[in-house]
Design a protein around this motif. Structure first.
Motif, PDB file in Angstrom:
ATOM      1  N   ARG A 291     -39.979 147.354  15.729  1.00 42.06           N
ATOM      2  CA  ARG A 291     -39.361 148.060  14.587  1.00 42.06           C
ATOM      3  C   ARG A 291     -39.638 149.562  14.694  1.00 42.06           C
ATOM      4  O   ARG A 291     -38.745 150.382  14.428  1.00 42.06           O
ATOM      5  N   ASN A 318     -30.376 147.895  15.404  1.00 40.31           N
ATOM      6  CA  ASN A 318     -30.907 146.885  14.477  1.00 40.31           C
ATOM      7  C   ASN A 318     -30.685 145.470  14.999  1.00 40.31           C
ATOM      8  O   ASN A 318     -31.561 144.609  14.891  1.00 40.31           O
ATOM      9  N   GLU A 322     -33.499 142.586  15.896  1.00 43.80           N
ATOM     10  CA  GLU A 322     -33.565 141.329  15.141  1.00 43.80           C
ATOM     11  C   GLU A 322     -33.137 140.132  15.975  1.00 43.80           C
ATOM     12  O   GLU A 322     -33.097 139.016  15.485  1.00 43.80           O
TER      13      GLU A 322
END
Lengths: 325, 325
Positions: A291, A318, A322
């Motif tokens: 992250r 992102n 993920e």
């Protein structure tokens, strides 16, 4: 905008063009393995980044496609040769080239892929072709240096997280950084814009590699295309293993030490090591690092012109952060 | 003019610059083998041809040196990988990289040499940089195709002289042709001049490879840096062997057939095969072919501007045609 759909559209274009590049090339003994690996799928992250970076600064797909294919073919060349060096059997759910054919075929097909990548790059139409070539060549050197560092890491007795980060900076992050840079150069970006996209690519590359290490432990084996726990069984010095070497104590230290020493490893150790990784918060820490680098990547883009391609670069960061595969 | 002296001067410059390119690069595990092979000597024919071709059309050494080094480093990369594939122990009187280190080191160092070659090429200052890249990349592809054809040749049961010529056109002549072409492009030659120098390089390349085949049979082992008769013991499909397959009869055919089939070969067969090559005029025929291609190479230059560099290209062709090493 449906970026999943758009990503798939780009992938289809890339796959289609890769097919065209290789059609009717001879001799078969050289090109059959090349088609085999190139058309076996793959996420196509690097060429998509070339295209999106170019588009985000006002360039178009047609300008970017040849360099994008060059980067993808180069990346696949490194996989073919790395798989020989790592003695890997499976890639993208298929036998590796040196297993299906032999080592000589894998060496030579890899070499030819490197050459084909440069041939495509030389067909780039850009006033900044010199810088594009330089960026590509520099990245090629760094990828080799990164692989050399990785091989050193695997036999060295004293390895820290800093050695690991240096290694993945070259082995993985360099090519993603230069994919973004090449896209920016193709669109004739300003120095600041080029630097911003380089920062995006570099940090995304670090996040991507850490995620790869993590997925070996917590991923979905069917989707990931590799066997889960493979890094553990092979005693591969991943971020997680090196963190564990720092943190664990007592009997846990003994188990982790055996992985590090590649000492009598068998599949039964995977569950034990996973449990240690969870118990010491190493899974959690790795996720936070992913992250962290992803956020730097996204922040790098903040001063660039807003557009769909810009938003999609953010989406892509992102998405990779993920991902489960 | 003393061309021997001038050739040695070029060699010294090339050797010196190669040293500078590699100074202080890291990691050692990658660059030590690269320095080992690059600084082990070598005739430096290809970079000298880049320089002379450039000079013969009015360019200068400084313009040509980086591309010249790129070509030499690329050539050495192909030697490193070919030596793995051919399982060769000795190169330039030294152990090959995969013998002295291991196969992984040889694969990766070779890859890095390819990348370093491109990095040097990307530092070329020329208005025709696109064509130079394209020429280099095309040649790199052809060299890989040539090596694939060579590997095919070694196991194929039906191989003719035409297959052999096609193979050496790509494996050997392509890079020498493109060395001359790149020199011509650096000097911004006309289309006719570029074509003339390409023809020179291509035919010189064919002559050079035929001479190499010949020297395995009649060369001076100490100077040649390889063991004499190595091709025969390994059943390598050279021009001489393929000619012999066409011409010899009776008991001689049986001996040559054993070489072709790589069947129970040991050093004692070398003298027998040599004697057959002499008796059937195959040595003589090969020498004539060398002269034939050398003459075409020299004739290709006839309409180019006369200069010392022009004369030296002629000298070089004759020199290679008459070489003993």
């Amino acid at each position: 905008m449906d970026y999943d759909q758009r990503y798939n559209d780009y992938r289809k274009i890339i796959d289609e063009r890769l097919k065209q590049v290789l059609v009717e090339e001879e001799p078969n003994s050289l090109y059959e393995p090349i088609k085999y690996i190139l058309l076996a799928g793959g996420k196509r992250i690097r060429p998509v980044i070339v295209i999106l970076s170019c588009e985000s600064l006002g360039g178009n797909l047609e300008d970017a496609i040849n360099p994008a294919l060059a980067v993808e073919i180069f990346h696949n060349f490194t996989l073919v040769h790395d798989d020989i060096m790592d003695n890997a059997d499976i890639r993208r759910g298929l036998q590796t080239i040196h297993k299906r054919w032999d080592i000589n075929t894998a060496i030579l097909s890899g070499d030819a892929m490197f050459a084909v990548a440069y041939k495509l790059l030389s067909q780039t139409n850009s006033k900044r072709v010199g810088e594009i070539f330089d960026s590509f060549a520099q990245s090629a050197i760094e990828v080799c240096e990164g692989q050399a560092l990785d091989l050193e890491l695997e036999t060295s007795l004293k390895v820290g997280i800093d050695d690991y980060i240096k290694m993945i900076s070259k082995k993985t992050a360099s090519l993603i950084k230069n994919s973004a840079k090449i896209g920016a150069l193709l669109a004739n970006g300003t120095d600041e814009q080029i630097q911003a996209l380089e920062n995006y690519g570099f940090n995304l590359g670090l996040a991507f590699q850490l995620m790869d290490d993590l997925l070996d432990v917590v991923g979905d084996s069917g989707e990931f295309g590799k066997s889960i726990g493979g890094d553990i069984i092979n005693g591969k010095r991943t971020f997680l293993l090196l963190k564990a070497m720092e943190k664990v104590r007592g009997k846990d230290k003994e188990i982790i030490g055996r992985v590090f020493a590649k000492d009598g490893l068998d599949p039964s150790i995977v569950a034990e090591v996973r449990e240690i990784y969870f118990r010491y918060g190493i899974i959690d820490e790795t996720q936070k690092m992913v992250r962290f680098y992803t956020d730097i990547a996204i922040k790098s883009l903040e001063n660039l012109p807003k557009s769909d391609s810009h938003s999609m670069l953010v989406w892509l960061a992102n998405k990779l952060c993920e991902r489960r595969i």
